[in-house]
Design a protein around this motif. Structure first.
Motif, PDB file in Angstrom:
ATOM      1  N   TYR A   4      39.469  36.787  42.574  1.00 22.57           N
ATOM      2  CA  TYR A   4      40.392  37.892  42.780  1.00 22.57           C
ATOM      3  C   TYR A   4      41.072  38.218  41.461  1.00 22.57           C
ATOM      4  O   TYR A   4      41.095  37.420  40.526  1.00 22.57           O
ATOM      5  CB  TYR A   4      41.444  37.561  43.837  1.00 22.57           C
ATOM      6  N   ARG A   5      41.604  39.425  41.382  1.00 19.75           N
ATOM      7  CA  ARG A   5      42.381  39.825  40.217  1.00 19.75           C
ATOM      8  C   ARG A   5      43.553  40.649  40.709  1.00 19.75           C
ATOM      9  O   ARG A   5      43.442  41.385  41.685  1.00 19.75           O
ATOM     10  CB  ARG A   5      41.518  40.650  39.261  1.00 19.75           C
ATOM     11  N   GLY A   8      44.725  40.934  44.561  1.00 26.44           N
ATOM     12  CA  GLY A   8      43.581  40.720  45.438  1.00 26.44           C
ATOM     13  C   GLY A   8      43.722  39.536  46.376  1.00 26.44           C
ATOM     14  O   GLY A   8      43.122  39.518  47.456  1.00 26.44           O
ATOM     15  N   PHE A   9      44.531  38.559  46.017  1.00 27.33           N
ATOM     16  CA  PHE A   9      44.731  37.395  46.888  1.00 27.33           C
ATOM     17  C   PHE A   9      45.407  37.799  48.197  1.00 27.33           C
ATOM     18  O   PHE A   9      45.301  37.095  49.199  1.00 27.33           O
ATOM     19  CB  PHE A   9      45.543  36.304  46.186  1.00 27.33           C
ATOM     20  N   THR A  11      44.438  39.949  50.159  1.00 28.99           N
ATOM     21  CA  THR A  11      43.401  40.246  51.138  1.00 28.99           C
ATOM     22  C   THR A  11      43.346  39.171  52.214  1.00 28.99           C
ATOM     23  O   THR A  11      43.132  39.474  53.390  1.00 28.99           O
ATOM     24  CB  THR A  11      42.037  40.389  50.439  1.00 28.99           C
ATOM     25  N   HIS A  72      42.949  45.547  41.185  1.00 30.10           N
ATOM     26  CA  HIS A  72      43.277  44.581  42.235  1.00 30.10           C
ATOM     27  C   HIS A  72      42.035  44.433  43.100  1.00 30.10           C
ATOM     28  O   HIS A  72      41.756  45.288  43.932  1.00 30.10           O
ATOM     29  CB  HIS A  72      44.468  45.071  43.053  1.00 30.10           C
ATOM     30  N   HIS A  73      41.304  43.344  42.884  1.00 32.77           N
ATOM     31  CA  HIS A  73      40.052  43.187  43.621  1.00 32.77           C
ATOM     32  C   HIS A  73      39.934  41.806  44.232  1.00 32.77           C
ATOM     33  O   HIS A  73      40.637  40.871  43.851  1.00 32.77           O
ATOM     34  CB  HIS A  73      38.837  43.486  42.739  1.00 32.77           C
ATOM     35  N   PHE A  74      39.033  41.712  45.205  1.00 28.97           N
ATOM     36  CA  PHE A  74      38.716  40.463  45.884  1.00 28.97           C
ATOM     37  C   PHE A  74      37.202  40.376  45.924  1.00 28.97           C
ATOM     38  O   PHE A  74      36.545  41.252  46.481  1.00 28.97           O
ATOM     39  CB  PHE A  74      39.321  40.466  47.298  1.00 28.97           C
ATOM     40  N   TYR A  76      35.277  40.970  43.498  1.00 31.87           N
ATOM     41  CA  TYR A  76      34.824  42.102  42.681  1.00 31.87           C
ATOM     42  C   TYR A  76      34.691  43.401  43.448  1.00 31.87           C
ATOM     43  O   TYR A  76      34.041  44.329  43.005  1.00 31.87           O
ATOM     44  CB  TYR A  76      33.527  41.757  41.941  1.00 31.87           C
ATOM     45  N   MET A  79      40.373  45.666  46.735  1.00 32.58           N
ATOM     46  CA  MET A  79      40.922  44.859  47.827  1.00 32.58           C
ATOM     47  C   MET A  79      41.025  45.594  49.158  1.00 32.58           C
ATOM     48  O   MET A  79      41.067  44.959  50.212  1.00 32.58           O
ATOM     49  CB  MET A  79      42.280  44.293  47.432  1.00 32.58           C
TER      50      MET A  79
END
Length: 97
Positions: A4-5, A8-9, A11, A72-74, A76, A79
């Protein structure tokens, strides 16, 4: 390697927090203390994931260059898309139940 970035966490954290809050505020009298029913689980996860979909849309708006990951990703993915999948699964299980 980080899965995650940014935010993203959330999610995974937001649906779990929503379920715990729902269990605390409106305990299900049909189940033993500390447990939850399927309906309560689906409502908690669905509400938490729906909040996260909106949050992801707000946080990830704006232009990106080609090939750049969302801020903001989970795993990749932006999110909001894994959260939308959680909402769809909760709705499908509730309808098929």
């Amino acid at each position: 390697m980080v899965i995650y970035r940014g935010a993203g966490f959330l999610t995974l954290l937001t649906p779990i927090a929503a379920l715990l809050l729902l269990m605390w505020l409106w305990p299900d009298p049909a189940v033993a203390k500390g447990n939850t029913s399927l309906a309560q689980l689906l409502i908690g996860f669905g509400i938490g994931a729906a909040i996260n979909v909106v949050l992801g849309m707000v946080l990830n708006r704006g232009p990106r260059t080609a090939g750049e990951h969302a801020r903001h990703h989970f795993f990749y993915m932006p999110m909001q898309w894994p959260s939308l999948a959680i909402v769809v699964v909760c709705a499908a299980v509730a309808l098929l139940r």
